[in-house]
Design a protein around this motif. Structure first.
Motif, mmCIF file in Angstrom:
data_model
loop_
_atom_site.group_PDB
_atom_site.id
_atom_site.type_symbol
_atom_site.label_atom_id
_atom_site.label_comp_id
_atom_site.label_asym_id
_atom_site.label_seq_id
_atom_site.Cartn_x
_atom_site.Cartn_y
_atom_site.Cartn_z
ATOM 1 N N MET A 1 -5.126 63.077 11.274
ATOM 2 C CA MET A 1 -4.272 63.161 10.111
ATOM 3 C C MET A 1 -4.598 64.349 9.240
ATOM 4 O O MET A 1 -3.796 64.786 8.465
ATOM 5 C CB MET A 1 -4.348 61.889 9.293
ATOM 6 N N LEU A 102 -7.637 63.164 17.774
ATOM 7 C CA LEU A 102 -6.379 63.376 17.049
ATOM 8 C C LEU A 102 -5.734 64.726 17.386
ATOM 9 O O LEU A 102 -4.555 64.936 17.163
ATOM 10 C CB LEU A 102 -6.646 63.259 15.533
ATOM 11 N N HIS A 109 -7.195 62.630 25.823
ATOM 12 C CA HIS A 109 -7.081 61.767 24.653
ATOM 13 C C HIS A 109 -7.518 60.333 24.963
ATOM 14 O O HIS A 109 -8.305 59.731 24.230
ATOM 15 C CB HIS A 109 -5.637 61.776 24.119
ATOM 16 N N ARG A 113 -10.442 58.155 23.164
ATOM 17 C CA ARG A 113 -10.012 57.026 22.338
ATOM 18 C C ARG A 113 -10.647 55.719 22.822
ATOM 19 O O ARG A 113 -11.070 54.890 22.024
ATOM 20 C CB ARG A 113 -8.487 56.936 22.359
ATOM 21 N N ALA A 261 -11.487 60.369 8.319
ATOM 22 C CA ALA A 261 -10.351 59.447 8.386
ATOM 23 C C ALA A 261 -10.756 58.093 7.841
ATOM 24 O O ALA A 261 -9.951 57.353 7.317
ATOM 25 C CB ALA A 261 -9.895 59.293 9.833
ATOM 26 N N THR A 265 -8.726 58.179 3.293
ATOM 27 C CA THR A 265 -7.458 57.438 3.274
ATOM 28 C C THR A 265 -7.591 56.052 2.640
ATOM 29 O O THR A 265 -6.797 55.683 1.784
ATOM 30 C CB THR A 265 -7.015 57.253 4.723
ATOM 31 N N THR A 311 2.786 63.427 9.441
ATOM 32 C CA THR A 311 1.996 64.046 10.496
ATOM 33 C C THR A 311 2.943 64.869 11.367
ATOM 34 O O THR A 311 4.159 64.824 11.166
ATOM 35 C CB THR A 311 1.223 62.988 11.314
ATOM 36 N N ARG A 313 4.102 66.758 15.337
ATOM 37 C CA ARG A 313 4.017 66.846 16.784
ATOM 38 C C ARG A 313 4.605 68.190 17.206
ATOM 39 O O ARG A 313 5.198 68.900 16.401
ATOM 40 C CB ARG A 313 4.806 65.695 17.445
ATOM 41 N N PHE A 364 0.249 54.036 9.371
ATOM 42 C CA PHE A 364 -0.820 54.321 10.336
ATOM 43 C C PHE A 364 -0.240 55.035 11.565
ATOM 44 O O PHE A 364 -0.851 55.046 12.627
ATOM 45 C CB PHE A 364 -1.505 53.020 10.771
ATOM 46 N N HIS A 369 -1.394 57.752 19.207
ATOM 47 C CA HIS A 369 -2.387 58.138 18.199
ATOM 48 C C HIS A 369 -2.434 57.153 17.025
ATOM 49 O O HIS A 369 -3.024 57.464 15.984
ATOM 50 C CB HIS A 369 -2.113 59.557 17.689
ATOM 51 N N CYS A 371 -3.379 54.711 14.325
ATOM 52 C CA CYS A 371 -4.709 54.725 13.687
ATOM 53 C C CYS A 371 -5.666 53.692 14.290
ATOM 54 O O CYS A 371 -5.394 52.497 14.292
ATOM 55 C CB CYS A 371 -4.541 54.477 12.200
HETATM 56 C C1 HEM Z 1 -5.520 53.328 4.691
HETATM 57 C C2 HEM Z 1 -6.329 53.925 5.526
HETATM 58 C C3 HEM Z 1 -5.893 54.778 6.676
HETATM 59 C C4 HEM Z 1 -4.709 55.433 6.872
HETATM 60 C C5 HEM Z 1 -3.496 55.482 5.971
HETATM 61 C C6 HEM Z 1 -4.803 56.099 8.160
HETATM 62 C C7 HEM Z 1 -3.787 56.829 8.737
HETATM 63 C C8 HEM Z 1 -3.810 57.342 10.016
HETATM 64 C C9 HEM Z 1 -2.718 57.998 10.664
HETATM 65 C C10 HEM Z 1 -1.361 58.245 10.034
HETATM 66 C C11 HEM Z 1 -3.120 58.356 11.915
HETATM 67 C C12 HEM Z 1 -2.289 59.020 13.015
HETATM 68 C C13 HEM Z 1 -2.065 60.473 12.805
HETATM 69 C C14 HEM Z 1 -1.185 61.048 13.877
HETATM 70 O O1 HEM Z 1 -0.631 60.313 14.715
HETATM 71 O O2 HEM Z 1 -0.988 62.269 13.886
HETATM 72 C C15 HEM Z 1 -4.491 57.949 12.050
HETATM 73 C C16 HEM Z 1 -5.266 58.180 13.174
HETATM 74 C C17 HEM Z 1 -6.592 57.867 13.227
HETATM 75 N N1 HEM Z 1 -7.324 57.155 12.303
HETATM 76 FE FE1 HEM Z 1 -6.667 56.408 10.554
HETATM 77 N N2 HEM Z 1 -6.041 55.866 8.699
HETATM 78 C C18 HEM Z 1 -6.737 55.056 7.834
HETATM 79 C C19 HEM Z 1 -8.012 54.551 8.004
HETATM 80 C C20 HEM Z 1 -8.817 54.825 9.075
HETATM 81 C C21 HEM Z 1 -10.157 54.322 9.262
HETATM 82 C C22 HEM Z 1 -10.853 53.331 8.335
HETATM 83 C C23 HEM Z 1 -10.632 54.883 10.418
HETATM 84 C C24 HEM Z 1 -11.970 54.731 11.080
HETATM 85 C C25 HEM Z 1 -12.661 53.662 11.135
HETATM 86 C C26 HEM Z 1 -9.568 55.704 10.967
HETATM 87 C C27 HEM Z 1 -9.660 56.411 12.143
HETATM 88 C C28 HEM Z 1 -8.610 57.057 12.758
HETATM 89 C C29 HEM Z 1 -8.728 57.740 14.037
HETATM 90 C C30 HEM Z 1 -9.984 57.862 14.881
HETATM 91 C C31 HEM Z 1 -7.459 58.244 14.330
HETATM 92 C C32 HEM Z 1 -7.048 59.070 15.564
HETATM 93 C C33 HEM Z 1 -6.397 58.190 16.598
HETATM 94 C C34 HEM Z 1 -5.932 58.976 17.813
HETATM 95 O O3 HEM Z 1 -5.742 60.196 17.736
HETATM 96 O O4 HEM Z 1 -5.741 58.344 18.864
HETATM 97 N N3 HEM Z 1 -8.496 55.646 10.133
HETATM 98 N N4 HEM Z 1 -4.889 57.313 10.887
#
Ligand code: HEM
Length: 420
Positions: A1, A102, A109, A113, A261, A265, A311, A313, A364, A369, A371
């Motif tokens: 993100m 990400l 990926h 993941r 991340a 957020t 976000t 693509r 999310f 991808h 979250c």
């Molecule tokens: C309110 C809290 C959060 C929001 C709004 C949020 C939002 C997002 C979004 C929008 C994406 C996808 C971005 C994309 O597709 O381009 C994402 C991916 C991700 N988030 Fe979160 N996130 C939050 C909390 C967290 C937390 C607590 C963690 C870790 C424990 C986390 C770890 C990740 C990871 C590792 C990805 C990448 C997933 C991938 O690429 O397969 N996020 N998040």
């Protein structure tokens, strides 16, 4: 993100017209304060629209979902960066994240993941509930001490940020004395990734990334020598197992991603949730007294004020999405903050209504991808909000909250409150 989603073009904003002018306004300092009316201006042009050659924007709920789920649309990876910004490798702040999941497309990926999701299962998250409650309790004790004489306390710095950082640090095994420092470096790193056009900001982000890398390297070394029962040890072992499961750079990139991340957020989810409740005392009462109310309340907070607004693509080849032809080499920005207020999906979308059912906000993202931390973030907010409001029945805003001047990751820097 932490993704460079839209270029900022303030100098030329007045020369633009149509959707391009709305987008320039959206990312301007004025627009960032409240982008939601501008999303409606954009929606008037269409729900999936060509803004200029090479840029398509998704504004509707269904359109954002389709863009995020379309396997032929890729995340911007190192190959794509090579095309659009040949000099990017000279910036450590950009290099750092491109090694994470990400910024990685299939097949790599899935490999990255899986390593994280097997260590962060719904069961692991559920088992963290008592820990999150204990951490919240401790932070509330601290907040009570800080505000005991009736003076204002910063809710963001003293609570909304500290809880998620404590939780992700516990998961990764980062010691407590580094947690406040993390907030500063993470903010620097995230700022620069919002846009490539400001060289001064990139230099700041590079310095922050270098400091963070140095620290994480030390931590990785320590876990290699002395394994512990934490996510970091499991990731280090995945690197060491047979070399090709996770390279050192991938380990660093994903740690960087999880850390940033994991709290930047969630901090804003908690911040938005508290402010909505303080503006509408009936919701604060229900959060305090109605078991289970916080579940729908948090979903609606996510819909109404998504901490990550958008976000992007990349179409490497020509793709057709919902009847719109997207030529090769086009960037597609999914504005989740706009999709979450799509009147075709949500009745009365500009109203905050925690009694909505079937919300499923885009906050999310969606697709491969989606979250990894969504269940954790939801649980933290569902626990923290009722606990905070029960502990301080007289909690009130005591001054003017300040928004962080960013479009992509939207939230507050500072929210002064009195606790009694
Ligand atoms: C309110 C809290 C959060 C929001 C709004 C949020 C939002 C997002 C979004 C929008 C994406 C996808 C971005 C994309 O597709 O381009 C994402 C991916 C991700 N988030 Fe979160 N996130 C939050 C909390 C967290 C937390 C607590 C963690 C870790 C424990 C986390 C770890 C990740 C990871 C590792 C990805 C990448 C997933 C991938 O690429 O397969 N996020 N998040």
């Amino acid at each position: 993100m932490a993704e460079q989603v839209l270029e900022r073009e303030p100098a030329r904003a007045h020369e633009l017209s149509g959707p391009a002018a709305v987008i320039a306004a959206m990312v301007s300092p004025e627009g960032r304060k409240d982008p939601y009316p501008l999303y409606e201006e954009l929606r008037a042009f269409g729900n999936l629209l060509h803004v200029k050659p090479g840029l398509v924007v998704a504004v509707g709920y269904a359109e954002c979902t389709r863009v995020l789920r379309e396997p032929r649309l890729l995340v911007q990876d190192d190959k794509n960066y090579d095309l659009i910004y040949p000099n990017w490798r000279s910036h450590s702040s950009l290099r750092g994240f491109t090694n994470s999941m990400l910024y990685t497309n299939p097949p790599d990926h899935g490999r990255m993941r899986r390593l994280v999701t097997t260590a962060l299962t719904p069961r692991t998250v559920a088992s963290m509930r008592p820990t999150v409650e204990r951490m919240s309790e401790r932070l509330l004790d601290r907040l009570a001490d800080l505000g005991a004489d009736g003076s204002p306390v910063d809710l963001m710095g003293e609570f909304a940020f500290r809880l998620p950082v404590a939780v992700i640090s516990e998961l990764l095994g980062v010691p407590e004395d580094k947690q406040v420092w993390f907030r500063e470096v993470a903010a620097e790193v995230m700022i620069a990734l919002e846009g490539l056009t400001n060289v001064d900001e990139l230099a700041r982000a590079d310095r922050a990334m270098d400091d963070l890398s140095e620290y994480l390297n030390e931590l990785i070394e320590r876990r290699s020598r002395t394994p512990e029962d934490d996510l970091l040890t499991r990731l280090v072992q995945a690197r060491d197992d047979d070399g090709d499961r996770l390279t050192h750079d991938e380990l660093m990139g994903n740690l960087m991603l999880l850390l940033n991340a994991g709290f930047d957020t969630t901090t804003h989810l908690i911040g938005h949730g508290v402010l909505q409740a303080l503006e509408r005392p009936e919701f604060a009462e229900r959060l305090k007294n109605e078991p289970g109310f916080s579940v729908g309340y948090v979903e609606e907070t996510l819909r109404f004020e998504p901490p990550v607004q958008a976000t992007s693509r990349w179409a490497a080849t020509e793709v057709e999405v919902m009847g719109v032809r997207i030529p090769a080499d086009t960037k597609i920005v999914a504005i989740m903050g706009a999709g979450n207020r799509d009147p075709r999906r949500f009745p009365d979308p500009q109203t905050f209504d925690p009694d909505r059912t079937d919300v499923q906000p885009l906050s999310f993202a969606a697709g491969m991808h989606y979250c990894v931390g969504a269940p954790l973030a939801r649980m933290e907010a569902q626990i923290a909000l009722p606990m905070l409001l029960r502990r301080f029945p007289a909690l009130a805003v005591a001054g003017t909250p300040s928004y962080r001047d960013r479009w992509l990751v939207r939230g507050h820097d500072y929210v002064p409150v009195v606790t009694r």
